[in-house]
Design an enzyme around this catalytic site. Structure first.
Site, mmCIF file in Angstrom:
data_model
loop_
_atom_site.group_PDB
_atom_site.id
_atom_site.type_symbol
_atom_site.label_atom_id
_atom_site.label_comp_id
_atom_site.label_asym_id
_atom_site.label_seq_id
_atom_site.Cartn_x
_atom_site.Cartn_y
_atom_site.Cartn_z
ATOM 1 C CE1 TYR A 1 21.276 39.940 -17.377
ATOM 2 C CE2 TYR A 1 20.438 37.786 -16.842
ATOM 3 C CZ TYR A 1 20.994 38.499 -17.636
ATOM 4 O OH TYR A 1 21.599 38.216 -18.734
ATOM 5 C CB CYS B 1 14.058 34.012 -20.179
ATOM 6 S SG CYS B 1 15.790 34.718 -19.458
#
Length: 423
Positions: free
Chosen positions: A245, A166
């Site tokens: 997030y 990521c």
């Protein structure tokens, strides 16, 4: 060396190609294969990639194909960046949450669950094909939800060497380096959690502790924000900086209210990708267009290239990866895939010992990991009971009373992509 990109028609691909152009000599890269099931899109993206490679003096041979076997055969590294169902499916994932008054997002909550159910079976089939065509290769997955996909790959296809990547952690590292006015390579971060559910708890520059300075600057930024992603009191009590997030968990109501008044992110990305594909089709274009930054995914090629370099050269560099921690995190089952710093060399990936997270963070990780384990089982096997339990387990899910009806809604929208449940 042969490197294969599955999902080579992605608008991200030119950035990845640019990274391989820069690192071709170090890697000894001979062949780069871009594979995609969408021949028309591959022709546009691949055509631009060909011009980039030619403009750089053809440091390697570029192949475009819709034949997955040909792309995989003899590969040393396979990079996966697939989106099953395309951007239309992403839009449906976001709308699924909205219909049920929940967070509508592509990597977490019910939207992330739908994406995982579509994505995991395809990645498992790629892993099985790799055993036949390139058994010694590494599968490097960028496909979201990256951590959950890594969990499924390492649990249900353990014979294939795989890891999840990521760009979130390197993005934090780069921002901190910029704020401190130092080169990013000098910055080391203490980082732990799951993909898109992790916390920063320490920072050093050349081994010198700068965490108090970084943490204080983050708190000052929160104080100055009119609509901060996280409640200041919570961050001050945790003494940890959440990944972006986590706003879906810490400000759930605000997120739901905001999404009700705005278009989906998918609709915005569809527009951006249309503009990018038009730019890529320009026969005069040989360098990355500025519009690519609007797509998101900054430093995408950087993390991929650095990881492959470490695996190939054995340089022992530290990367933040999604893999089984193997006992590096006290109190967590050793077979859990989590996102943490790992030393990487030509022998493989070695998670580094980590300090436990604050209790509140640890509890959230346990809840979401329970969801991930159930979701991975459901995706890999078609187990409906596991699917329903996953929806109940997720902190952003619909709860036990609504889970069955929401799951039927999900199946109706995704029927052609979920044969494990509908056949």
């Amino acid at each position: 060396m042969k490197i294969t990109v599955i999902g080579g028609g992605s608008t991200y691909t030119p950035e990845l190609v640019n990274g391989f152009i820069v690192g071709a000599e170090t890697l000894g890269l001979d062949e780069l294969w871009l594979m995609d099931i969408d021949a028309e899109r591959l022709d546009i993206v691949g055509g631009f990639a060909r011009r980039m490679v030619a403009a750089a003096g053809d440091p390697f041979t570029l192949h475009l194909t819709t034949d997955r076997d040909a792309a995989l055969e003899g590969a040393s590294y396979v990079e996966a960046q697939i989106r099953v169902g395309g951007m239309a499916a992403r839009r449906e994932d976001e709308l699924l949450g909205r219909r049920w008054g929940l967070v509508g997002q592509e990597t977490t909550g019910v939207g992330g669950f739908a994406k995982a159910l579509r994505t995991i079976p395809v990645l498992l089939s790629i892993a099985r094909d790799m055993q036949r065509l390139c058994p010694d290769a590494w599968l490097i997955n960028f496909s979201n939800p990256s951590g959950l996909v890594a969990e499924a790959l390492q649990r249900y296809a353990p014979e294939t060497r795989s890891v999840g990547l990521c760009n979130g952690p390197i993005g934090m590292q780069m921002r901190i380096a910029q704020e401190l006015g130092v080169e990013a390579a000098r910055v080391k971060i203490e980082y732990l959690g799951l993909n898109h559910l992790a916390w920063l708890t320490g920072v050093t520059v050349d081994g010198r502790d700068v965490w108090p300075q970084v943490f204080e600057a983050f708190c000052e930024w929160l104080k100055a924000s009119d609509d901060a992603d996280f409640p200041l009191y919570l961050i001050e009590s945790l003494r940890a900086i959440p990944s972006g997030y986590l706003r879906y968990y810490y400000r759930t109501q605000a997120v739901v209210q905001h999404q009700a008044a705005h278009p989906t992110r998918a609709e915005e990305v569809i527009r951006i990708e249309g503009e990018l594909l038009t730019r890529y089709a320009d026969p005069a274009l040989t360098t990355l267009p500025d519009e690519l930054m609007l797509r998101g995914g900054a430093y995408y090629s950087t993390v991929a290239g650095q990881l492959i370099r470490s695996l190939h050269t054995g340089d022992g560099a530290v990367h933040i990866l999604n893999t089984r921690h193997g006992g590096a995190v006290p109190g967590w089952p050793a077979d859990w895939v989590c996102e943490l710093p790992c030393r990487v060399d030509d022998r493989g990936i070695h998670p580094l010992p980590a300090r436990p997270l604050p209790l509140l963070c640890d509890g959230l990780v346990h809840a979401v990991k329970t969801y991930e384990l159930l979701a991975a089982r459901a995706a890999a096997t078609g187990d409906r009971a596991a699917a329903l339990q996953a929806l109940v387990a997720h902190p952003l899910g619909p709860g036990a009373e609504c889970a069955p009806a929401l799951f039927e809604d999900l199946l109706a929208v995704n029927e052609r992509h979920l044969p494990q449940f509908t056949s």
